[in-house]
Write a protein that holds these residues in place. Structure first.
Motif: not given
Length: 360
Positions: A251, A257, A265, A268, A297
């Motif tokens: 991430e 990503r 996103v 994180p 998530w």
């Protein structure tokens, strides 16, 4: 080139568990870590372990079965789960838990206030019996290695079952927390990583830190070792029986990503160790991929005044704050868009809604 039976890349819960399993099976093991700390996301997590029909449940007289556990997963999988993997997870979970406890790598208790997330699904258990919490660990048992656990500068001197997240109605008194801090006791994922690390060290498996693995060495269809760099010097290690990759997520890598995840996103909550290094190694070696669009998530809140020690943006998962009475979340139009108390992973799906009218 030095040689061992098994090389393990990554020192989170999965990597250290794999190291212990290989060692107890008689293999020589090298535990390799890219960063100068161990634990990664495991170390900053809540550390909850979910095991159906686990020994703690049985001891407490809580009923469970293979059929219930499989029914629960199958009601949620949307066709994404590999049946063989799912059945292995359910069938071998109690065995793996018992193995790690016998090895001194885990000390856990039932989390009574932590039920399955989807109680309306077949096979769900409302009493939280499948979720397990870590008992406190005294960091002094690790000596100098305690300072090598990720984010250990912010110790958590309590157990999840003592917090509202674990079903508690009140936190431990401040004098109790103070005494624990003085004794350098920690819970949550910190205790999980610390105990696993202690079990590895007790067996002579000291993580080799600061190794950036550049490629997996192949001999035909077999992976026979790794090549990389450590402290600016070439590093190579051969593996007679194979390489296990447990390097966490991707991430923090913008390109990965964009390639694999629904977006955006932007914040994180994991530490910035999740750069996808192991995934890149596996892809370069021709590995089959699966579930690449899936993730844990969570809605997060950026804390710009408290970045990671390495300087990257830091974010906190928003858990309790959004679930309390009178807490309401609205979108940019001022409209409430979800039940704020929904579980964090499922709630992430709400943020992926797309408006075709304004292409936003």
């Amino acid at each position: 080139m030095n040689e061992v039976d098994v090389i393990i890349l990554g020192t989170g819960a999965a990597g250290m568990s794999a190291a212990l399993a290989a060692h107890e099976a008689g293999a020589s093991v090298a535990l390799i870590e890219r960063w100068d700390r161990v634990g990664g996301t495991s170390a900053i997590s809540g550390g909850v372990i979910w095991v159906a029909d686990n020994p703690r449940m049985r001891a407490a007289g809580m009923a469970d079965s293979r059929e219930d556990a499989l029914a629960y997963f199958r009601s949620l999988d949307h066709g994404d789960l590999v049946e063989e993997t799912l059945e292995a997870f359910v069938d071998k979970g109690p065995e793996a838990l018992a193995f790690l406890e016998d090895a001194g790598a885990l000390s856990v208790s039932v989390l009574p206030g932590y039920p399955d997330y989807y109680l309306d699904r077949p096979g769900a258990k409302p009493e939280g019996s499948r979720a397990l919490d870590h008992d406190l660990f005294a960091l002094g048992e690790l000596g100098e290695w305690a300072a090598r656990i990720y984010a250990i500068e912010e110790p958590k001197p309590l157990m999840l079952r003592e917090t509202p997240l674990g079903g508690a109605t009140a936190m431990p008194p401040m004098d109790v927390l103070g005494a624990r801090m003085a004794a350098r006791q920690c819970g949550f994922g910190q205790a999980m990583v610390a105990r696993l690390l202690k079990a590895c060290l007790d067996r002579g498996i000291a993580p080799i830190l600061g190794v950036e693995t550049k490629r997996l060495v192949k001999d035909g269809e077999r992976i026979t070792g790794i090549e990389g760099v450590r402290d600016g010097v070439p590093f190579a290690l051969a593996a007679r029986r194979g390489v296990i990759i447990t390097t966490g997520g991707f991430e923090w890598d913008a390109e990965l990503r964009q390639t694999f995840l629904r977006g955006p996103v932007t914040a994180p909550a994991s530490p910035p160790t999740g750069m996808g290094g192991g995934l890149k190694l596996a892809m370069a070696a021709g590995a089959k991929l699966g579930n690449m669009t899936s993730a844990w998530w969570a809605p997060t809140l950026v804390t710009p005044d408290a970045p990671w020690a390495s300087g990257e943006q830091r974010a906190q998962i928003i858990l309790i704050e959004r679930t309390v009475p009178h807490s309401i979340m609205v979108n940019r139009s001022g409209r409430r868009f979800c039940n704020e108390a929904a579980n964090y992973s499922a709630l992430g799906g709400v943020f992926h809604q797309f408006d075709p009218a304004n292409y936003d």
